[in-house]
Write an enzyme that holds these catalytic residues in place. Structure first.
Site, PDB file in Angstrom:
ATOM      1  CG  ASP A 147       3.926  -1.409  -0.957  1.00  0.00           C
ATOM      2  OD1 ASP A 147       3.340  -0.795  -0.071  1.00  0.00           O
ATOM      3  OD2 ASP A 147       3.362  -2.665  -1.344  1.00  0.00           O
ATOM      4  CD  GLU A 200       0.998  -6.578  -8.616  1.00  0.00           C
ATOM      5  OE1 GLU A 200       0.722  -7.471  -8.011  1.00  0.00           O
ATOM      6  OE2 GLU A 200       0.583  -5.764  -8.991  1.00  0.00           O
TER       7      GLU A 200
END
Ligand code: F6R
Length: 246
Positions: A67, A143
């Site tokens: 990421d 998330e």
């Protein structure tokens, strides 16, 4: 999924480092994906020290970035790029042709995601993913609420992530979005390891292991990976019920 509890952070990191060394020893052309952040920092240090000492061949492997913070340049000390450059690529002389990290400055982040997914596919998939767990249960920047079926994507960061994420930067930075591999990548990786250490991770590890597997606790997906391992230290395991702490 297996669960392994180690007495402390150092022992946990030693075992996690061995997973990488063992893979590279048996398969020098392996495809690796590691998280950056505080959790894998010691693992990376111990792994690079061992790799240099034992002359493990890292010249044919591929590194896939997990990421990156959207808008944060690679030379910023808080970026995932910077972490890997300093902790892994430089010490091991990894060439840039072996590395595929998200360009978080790209004007076309959707295209970045497609290129990353294609790269992983063309390389034959990820052999080993070693990831951390956020205080909110995220993996990478998946998330709470992110679909278990996503590949690479751009995501609005949770407020926990934007607040906790400040710890990587020497000055406050506006963090809004992340670009990340998806949980589908984790599930498709041949082996997946989730690492956590310290008392601060005990509450989320309890949820990961003891609540229903669901996308509000993204890391709970590791329980569905047949070759998944939750590797934690005793502090992170300290709130687990006896039957889940093994
Ligand atoms: C970092 C990443 C994040 C972290 C997680 C835990 O590349 O993907 O998901 O793994 O936020 O961070 P630390 O290890 O700093 O507690």
């Amino acid at each position: 999924m297996q669960q392994k509890i180690y007495k402390d952070y150092h022992t946990l990191s030693l075992h996690a480092a061995s997973e990488i060394i063992d893979l590279l020893t048996n398969k020098p052309e392996a495809v690796l994906c590691l998280a950056s952040g505080d959790t894998p920092r010691l693992m990376c240090k111990l792994m690079t020290e061992r790799a240099i000492k034992e002359k493990v061949d890292f010249s044919r492997c591929t590194f896939i970035g997990l990421d990156e913070w959207v808008g944060i340049p690679p030379e910023n000390e808080g970026s995932c790029h910077f972490f890997f450059q300093t902790q892994v690529f430089k010490p091991l002389n990894i060439s840039s042709s072996q590395v595929h990290l998200f360009n978080a400055l790209s004007e076309n982040p959707v295209q970045e995601c497609l290129v990353m997914d294609k790269t992983i596919h063309e390389k034959g998939g990820i052999d080993l993913m070693i990831v951390g767990v956020g205080m909110n249960g995220h993996i990478g920047f998946n998330e709470p609420g992110t679909s278990f079926y996503n590949y690479s994507h751009v995501i609005d960061l949770d407020s926990t992530t934007t607040t906790v994420g400040q710890k990587y930067f020497s000055q406050p930075v506006p963090l809004k979005q992340g670009i990340t591999l998806g949980l589908k990548h984790l599930m498709e990786s041949k082996k997946a390891i989730v690492l956590a250490n310290g008392l601060k991770k005990a509450a989320i590890i309890k949820k990961v292991m003891e609540e229903k597997i669901n996308n509000q606790i993204p890391a709970s997906i590791i329980r569905l990976h047949s070759l998944g391992i939750l590797m934690i230290d005793e502090e992170a395991a300290s709130l687990l019920k006896k039957e889940t702490s093994g």
